[in-house]
Design an enzyme around this catalytic site. Sequence first.
Site, mmCIF file in Angstrom:
data_model
loop_
_atom_site.group_PDB
_atom_site.id
_atom_site.type_symbol
_atom_site.label_atom_id
_atom_site.label_comp_id
_atom_site.label_asym_id
_atom_site.label_seq_id
_atom_site.Cartn_x
_atom_site.Cartn_y
_atom_site.Cartn_z
ATOM 1 N N GLU A 117 -5.595 9.587 9.449
ATOM 2 C CA GLU A 117 -4.229 9.710 9.803
ATOM 3 C C GLU A 117 -3.778 10.426 11.158
ATOM 4 O OE1 GLU A 117 -1.043 9.265 7.335
ATOM 5 O OE2 GLU A 117 -2.080 7.696 6.073
ATOM 6 N N CYS A 173 -11.281 3.523 -0.696
ATOM 7 C CA CYS A 173 -10.177 3.751 -0.125
ATOM 8 C C CYS A 173 -9.812 3.046 1.142
ATOM 9 C CB CYS A 173 -10.320 5.571 0.051
ATOM 10 S SG CYS A 173 -8.692 5.962 0.967
ATOM 11 N N THR A 174 -8.528 3.008 1.222
ATOM 12 C CA THR A 174 -8.405 1.953 2.445
ATOM 13 C C THR A 174 -8.396 2.595 4.063
ATOM 14 O OG1 THR A 174 -6.021 2.814 2.103
ATOM 15 C CG2 THR A 174 -6.346 0.741 1.052
ATOM 16 N N HIS A 175 -8.662 3.870 3.811
ATOM 17 C CA HIS A 175 -8.761 4.322 5.305
ATOM 18 C C HIS A 175 -10.261 4.745 5.562
ATOM 19 C CE1 HIS A 175 -4.649 5.587 4.315
ATOM 20 N NE2 HIS A 175 -4.522 6.510 5.443
ATOM 21 N N TYR A 219 -0.539 8.126 -2.436
ATOM 22 C CA TYR A 219 -0.663 8.116 -3.616
ATOM 23 C C TYR A 219 -1.861 8.678 -4.537
ATOM 24 C CZ TYR A 219 2.862 4.108 -3.408
ATOM 25 O OH TYR A 219 3.901 3.383 -3.488
ATOM 26 N N GLY A 220 -2.805 8.958 -3.937
ATOM 27 C CA GLY A 220 -4.049 9.454 -4.457
ATOM 28 C C GLY A 220 -4.046 10.916 -5.044
ATOM 29 N N ASP A 261 0.902 -1.266 -0.146
ATOM 30 C CA ASP A 261 -0.224 0.106 -0.068
ATOM 31 C C ASP A 261 0.952 1.273 0.072
ATOM 32 O OD1 ASP A 261 -2.537 1.716 0.217
ATOM 33 O OD2 ASP A 261 -1.697 1.887 2.528
ATOM 34 N N SER A 262 0.277 2.380 -0.315
ATOM 35 C CA SER A 262 1.179 3.676 -0.177
ATOM 36 C C SER A 262 1.618 3.954 1.191
ATOM 37 C CB SER A 262 0.245 4.844 -0.636
ATOM 38 O OG SER A 262 -1.021 4.749 0.192
ATOM 39 N N CYS A 304 -4.339 -1.154 -2.021
ATOM 40 C CA CYS A 304 -4.558 0.244 -2.120
ATOM 41 C C CYS A 304 -5.319 0.566 -3.243
ATOM 42 C CB CYS A 304 -3.174 0.663 -2.335
ATOM 43 S SG CYS A 304 -3.051 2.659 -2.952
ATOM 44 N N ASN A 305 -6.420 1.247 -2.988
ATOM 45 C CA ASN A 305 -7.434 1.494 -4.056
ATOM 46 C C ASN A 305 -6.647 2.322 -5.303
ATOM 47 O OD1 ASN A 305 -10.556 1.080 -3.190
ATOM 48 N ND2 ASN A 305 -9.244 1.332 -1.581
ATOM 49 N N THR A 306 -5.886 3.137 -4.994
ATOM 50 C CA THR A 306 -5.176 4.108 -6.006
ATOM 51 C C THR A 306 -4.328 3.109 -6.884
ATOM 52 O OG1 THR A 306 -5.000 6.040 -4.523
ATOM 53 C CG2 THR A 306 -3.976 6.017 -6.217
#
Length: 265
Positions: free
Chosen positions: A153, A185-187, A43-44, A11-12, A74-76
């Site tokens: 974050e 998105c992962t978050h 990365y987004g 992932d990023s 990671c979706n991006t």
Amino acid sequence: MPSSDPIGLFDSGIGGLTVLHEIIAKLPRENTVYLGDTARSPYGTKSVETVLRYSFENAEFLLQKRVKLVVVACNTSTAVALRPLQTELSVPVIGVIEPGARGALKKTRNKRIGVIGTEATIQSGAYTEALKRLDRSVEVYSRACPLFVPLVEEGWLDNEVVDRTVESYLAGFKRSGIDTLILGCTHYPLLKKAIRRFMGRAVRLVDSAEETAEEVSRLLTEKSLERERGKGAASFFVTDVPDRFIKVGRRFMGERVDSAVRIER
Ligand code: DGL
């Protein structure tokens, strides 16, 4: 390829831990290697060329660790690099977008689906494409929510600022009459509570992480790659100093993130 080889994820940064968390819950015998490209996250907001290059470098690292499967957690990266990685890599590669799209189609009744993600993911149109490929009659409404990543974050998961941000990004979805919303998105799974409160219980939330773990499990069975006994171990690698990764990572998956090794880029 021995079935005791690990599953590799990248992932990023820390967000992919939501995917790892679900994989460990579903497949507790599997060993895992996780790479968070913390030095170059996010990365987004980056260009296609850059995300493509970073994604290949991450995958190369995992191949050196002799992984039996790569999960683009990671979706991006999935939006931009999944197909090229699937073509070039010598092991199977799974992304998070197709599983998320499948999960949404299982849940929707009125076939009006919302998608939220980073700017790069939404701009790529990858979710719309995956949904339409699976069901042409579906209507897709998408919106980038760039402030959600920094909120998570910062550890701001459920407060007034989160509520106001959720409201301003998601108000349009209420007017569109969606009954299903993909957290692309992962978050975003960490903001489920606030998103659910705003959208109401009638709108089903799709967490790509859960759906991806299902897909990983299916693929391992299909290819007879499951590890049959023992308790899996998780190892973590990062491209910047590990302190913040460990601190914020605990928010994603608790004490399991106890140490991480920094690699040079
Ligand atoms: N992991 C990214 C994603 O799922 C979110 C964070 C970033 O922008 O790098 O799209």
